[in-house]
Structures are given as C-alpha cells and as structure tokens.
Write a protein that holds these residues in place. Structure first.
Motif, mmCIF file in Angstrom:
data_model
loop_
_atom_site.group_PDB
_atom_site.id
_atom_site.type_symbol
_atom_site.label_atom_id
_atom_site.label_comp_id
_atom_site.label_asym_id
_atom_site.label_seq_id
_atom_site.Cartn_x
_atom_site.Cartn_y
_atom_site.Cartn_z
ATOM 1 N N GLU A 1 0.848 -1.198 0.000
ATOM 2 C CA GLU A 1 0.000 0.000 0.000
ATOM 3 C C GLU A 1 0.882 1.246 0.000
ATOM 4 O O GLU A 1 2.006 1.229 0.531
ATOM 5 C CB GLU A 1 -0.898 0.005 1.230
ATOM 6 C CG GLU A 1 -1.896 -1.149 1.258
ATOM 7 C CD GLU A 1 -2.695 -1.203 2.548
ATOM 8 O OE1 GLU A 1 -2.249 -0.556 3.519
ATOM 9 O OE2 GLU A 1 -3.731 -1.880 2.585
ATOM 10 N N ASP B 1 -1.003 6.436 1.754
ATOM 11 C CA ASP B 1 -2.408 6.706 2.082
ATOM 12 C C ASP B 1 -3.227 5.417 2.183
ATOM 13 O O ASP B 1 -4.462 5.466 2.256
ATOM 14 C CB ASP B 1 -3.034 7.615 1.018
ATOM 15 C CG ASP B 1 -2.456 9.018 1.047
ATOM 16 O OD1 ASP B 1 -2.302 9.558 2.158
ATOM 17 O OD2 ASP B 1 -2.152 9.562 -0.036
ATOM 18 N N ASN C 1 -3.480 3.107 -0.125
ATOM 19 C CA ASN C 1 -4.069 2.732 -1.411
ATOM 20 C C ASN C 1 -3.233 1.678 -2.120
ATOM 21 O O ASN C 1 -2.010 1.625 -1.970
ATOM 22 C CB ASN C 1 -4.154 3.958 -2.337
ATOM 23 C CG ASN C 1 -5.050 5.046 -1.785
ATOM 24 O OD1 ASN C 1 -6.130 4.766 -1.273
ATOM 25 N ND2 ASN C 1 -4.603 6.286 -1.881
ATOM 26 N N ASN D 1 -6.189 12.982 -2.924
ATOM 27 C CA ASN D 1 -6.854 12.960 -1.622
ATOM 28 C C ASN D 1 -7.700 11.694 -1.451
ATOM 29 O O ASN D 1 -8.834 11.748 -0.989
ATOM 30 C CB ASN D 1 -7.716 14.221 -1.436
ATOM 31 C CG ASN D 1 -8.108 14.415 0.022
ATOM 32 O OD1 ASN D 1 -7.374 14.036 0.940
ATOM 33 N ND2 ASN D 1 -9.286 14.999 0.247
ATOM 34 N N THR D 2 -7.118 10.587 -1.838
ATOM 35 C CA THR D 2 -7.813 9.296 -1.798
ATOM 36 C C THR D 2 -7.093 8.373 -0.824
ATOM 37 O O THR D 2 -5.867 8.318 -0.802
ATOM 38 C CB THR D 2 -7.862 8.676 -3.207
ATOM 39 O OG1 THR D 2 -8.705 9.497 -4.031
ATOM 40 C CG2 THR D 2 -8.396 7.266 -3.182
ATOM 41 N N LYS D 3 -7.862 7.651 -0.001
ATOM 42 C CA LYS D 3 -7.270 6.836 1.060
ATOM 43 C C LYS D 3 -7.900 5.442 1.117
ATOM 44 O O LYS D 3 -9.083 5.267 0.813
ATOM 45 C CB LYS D 3 -7.451 7.521 2.422
ATOM 46 C CG LYS D 3 -6.771 8.879 2.544
ATOM 47 C CD LYS D 3 -7.029 9.504 3.909
ATOM 48 C CE LYS D 3 -6.357 10.866 4.009
ATOM 49 N NZ LYS D 3 -6.629 11.515 5.329
ATOM 50 N N ASN D 4 -7.082 4.475 1.543
ATOM 51 C CA ASN D 4 -7.544 3.112 1.866
ATOM 52 C C ASN D 4 -8.413 2.499 0.773
ATOM 53 O O ASN D 4 -9.445 1.881 1.044
ATOM 54 C CB ASN D 4 -8.302 3.115 3.200
ATOM 55 C CG ASN D 4 -7.466 3.665 4.335
ATOM 56 O OD1 ASN D 4 -6.267 3.381 4.417
ATOM 57 N ND2 ASN D 4 -8.073 4.470 5.191
ATOM 58 N N GLU E 1 -12.576 7.338 -0.333
ATOM 59 C CA GLU E 1 -12.006 6.622 0.808
ATOM 60 C C GLU E 1 -12.691 5.265 0.975
ATOM 61 O O GLU E 1 -13.920 5.155 0.900
ATOM 62 C CB GLU E 1 -12.150 7.426 2.096
ATOM 63 C CG GLU E 1 -11.477 6.750 3.293
ATOM 64 C CD GLU E 1 -11.347 7.662 4.501
ATOM 65 O OE1 GLU E 1 -10.837 7.190 5.529
ATOM 66 O OE2 GLU E 1 -11.760 8.838 4.413
#
Length: 359
Positions: A286, A289, A291, A301-304, A321
C-alpha cells in the motif's frame, strides 16, 4: 518420511469475488495478480519444493482445461491435468484425484492445495507440508494446515483445536463457519483457532474410506468411474456419471463430521487466498495513504482504496475513501472495500439477467 508425497492442486473454481477481472474463460487461478506469475504456476512452483512435478496433479473444470494446459506448459505434463466434466465441489474433486492416485501408485500421501492462494514464506510452507505428510503417514489421520490468524477475518472459516497441547500437531475440536466481526475477534484472542486454508494432507486410501463411510452415494459414483480408468470407456463413463455426483465440499461432507479423526498444524507463512479485492494488499504494498493503485491510476486525496485499471483506461479518483474501483474493457466495478466479499452477488445478478457475455 518413507513414502512419496503426491501433490493435488484444486483449480476448478471461478473466483467470482474478483470479477470483472476473473471470467469463466479466465478464472482467478489463470490471472497474474501479483505481477510475477499467474497463480496456478506459483502454486505449482511452491508445491515442487515438496513434491516432484511428475507426481503432481491439477484438477480443473472442462471449461478451463485448455487454457490451463497451455498456461502450465513446461511445468506440468498434460496427462497430469485431471479434467472434471462439471464442477461438483471439493469432495468429488478430492475423491476423484485419490482414486487416480490409488490406480496409478497403489496408495500414497496426498498434499492438497488450492490453486489461487498467495504465500510469502515458501520455505516455511514447505516445512509445514513435510511435517503434515509425515504425520499423515504415521497416524493415518486427516491432517489440515491451519493459518494462525493475524487479524479478525470474516471471510474465512476457522478450525478450533485443543489449546493445551505442546505439540505442533493439534487435535481438532470443530470446524467453524465464517464468523461476524465480533466472533472473529473472539476467535483471534482465544488463541486456539486457525483459519481454514483449504490445504489438506492425508493418505489416498484414508480419505477414500472416509468418503465411502460418510458420503456413500458419492463414493459409489466415483467407484463406477474408477472401474473404467485406463480403458476405452473412461471418458464416456466420466462424462456420463461425474455430473450426477452430489455437489458438497470436503469440509461439510467429511471433515465437520469426524473431528476426532482430524489433526491440525497451525502455521504462519504469509498466506492469503486472495479471494476478494480487499485482500490485494497481501500481494502489493500500500502507498502512504493505504491505497493500492495498479495500472493507469491518478488519485487525489484518496485513502484506503483499491484501484485497478486492467485495460489501460485512466481511473481518476478524487476524495475517495475505502472503495474498490476496478476497470476492464467491458465492465467497471465500484463498491465499498468492506463489502468486497459481496461482489459475488453481482455475478449472481448478471447470471439471473442472462448477461452471460460479462461472465
């Protein structure tokens, strides 16, 4: 160990939880999810640490056989691919392979593994399998390889074993279905539960006796097929009888009904069945963040999240997210990451709607 070990890799499944990448014509075991090699070839190479490739068999469905034979060329003899006319679950698959082994070799210890698992520590895996084979040969018990849980997984079944034994080989108390999160946390904290990996080691003769005892209808049909082995009638008899065999897993049909005859070796070697998109982190690191982004992906601004562009088309994600986004040339999958197990429901729905071209 005195006798030889024979390998059986079960490769008949469709891997519906990794749709839309997995299709009937190219099931999960024929996919390269790791970036290194397709899963079936990784399974063969791992098992080759314990079993000679000439003594290794793959059981697959008729719809996958041609592609699998082509994909495993150079690793496996064509004659070592056993083809099921239709998928009848693992009891029939294992019984069929066991009868083939008995016919060819008289008897022997079978090391049975799925075709679609990911394993990081292949050295420990090989040592555990050798220990299981020695145990199966000396005790005439059914030996399961359990995985020591590293988190409260709800997508796996569990094996409950006796905690007070100092031996690496444990007596099994029971098999437990996939739990909810609360129960999974309890199992992990208890310390005497292992994930059911679907890896089994036993003598061919021993499992056949159990199938005869507990699943006599299935055993009878398998015996009728075995009577035609190595004759001109074999293919005709197989096609006629095999589809009529009752579909039931070896877990339901045998293991859950005779826990007193089962031993478990709990182990940890970085195992995952990569059964759904939320498990892709066992194959890929990963980012900062959380990802996993594979292929043509731009994320802001993107997570998990898991983002996989298979066809090369750009996946652009903003303020996302905990999601799964998978793009292929004919379908796009979007779902919450914590509901990745439910992708199978999409496959069922497409089947109900007659949209077979997407399956």
């Amino acid at each position: 160990m005195e006798g030889k070990i024979y390998g059986v890799i079960m490769a008949g499944g469709g891997g519906t939880r990794v749709w839309p990448l997995s299709k009937r014509c190219k099931p999960k075991q024929l996919l390269n999810l790791s970036g290194r090699e397709i899963l079936i070839n990784e399974a063969i190479d791992r098992l080759a640490r314990v079993v000679d490739k000439n003594d290794m068999f793959v059981v697959t469905s008729e719809s996958h056989a041609a592609c699998l034979i082509k994909a495993t060329k150079g690793r496996l003899k064509n004659t070592n691919v056993l083809v099921e006319p239709s998928s009848r679950n693992t009891a029939a698959c294992i019984g069929y392979a066991a009868l083939k082994l008995v016919k060819k070799y008289g008897d022997g210890v079978m090391a049975i593994t799925p075709s679609d698992a990911a394993i990081r520590d292949v050295d420990t895996f090989a040592e555990v399998l050798k220990k299981a084979a020695e145990t199966a040969e000396s005790t005439d018990k059914l030996v399961t390889v359990g995985i020591t849980p590293t988190f409260p997984a709800t997508g796996y079944g569990y094996i409950h074993y006796r905690k007070n034994s100092r031996s690496a080989v444990k007596k099994v108390e029971s098999f437990v279905e996939k739990p909810d999160l609360k129960l999974a946390k309890k199992y992990v904290s208890h310390g005497s539960y292992a994930w059911n990996s679907g890896m089994f080691v036993w003598k061919a003769s021993v499992i056949l006796k159990k199938i005869e005892q507990l699943l006599p209808d299935i055993y009878g049909k398998l015996r009728d097929i075995a009577d035609a082995f190595d004759t001109d009638e074999e293919e005709r008899v197989l096609r006629e009888i095999y589809p009529k065999i009752r579909s039931i897993s070896i877990d339901y049909g045998v293991l859950e009904r005779c826990p007193e005859d089962i031993l478990c070796i709990p182990a940890e070697f970085g195992w995952s069945d990569v059964g759904s998109w939320d498990m892709l982190n066992v194959l890929h690191e990963e980012d900062g963040d959380g990802n996993i982004a594979l292929g043509n992906v731009v994320a802001v601004n993107t997570k998990n999240s898991v983002m996989y562009s298979a066809s090369g088309k750009l996946i652009a994600a903003v303020d996302v997210e905990g999601m799964v986004i998978v793009e292929t040339k004919d379908a796009i999958l979007i779902c919450p990451k914590d509901r990745a197990q439910d992708v199978k429901k999409i496959v069922d729905e497409l089947h109900e709607k007659g949209m077979e071209e997407l399956l």
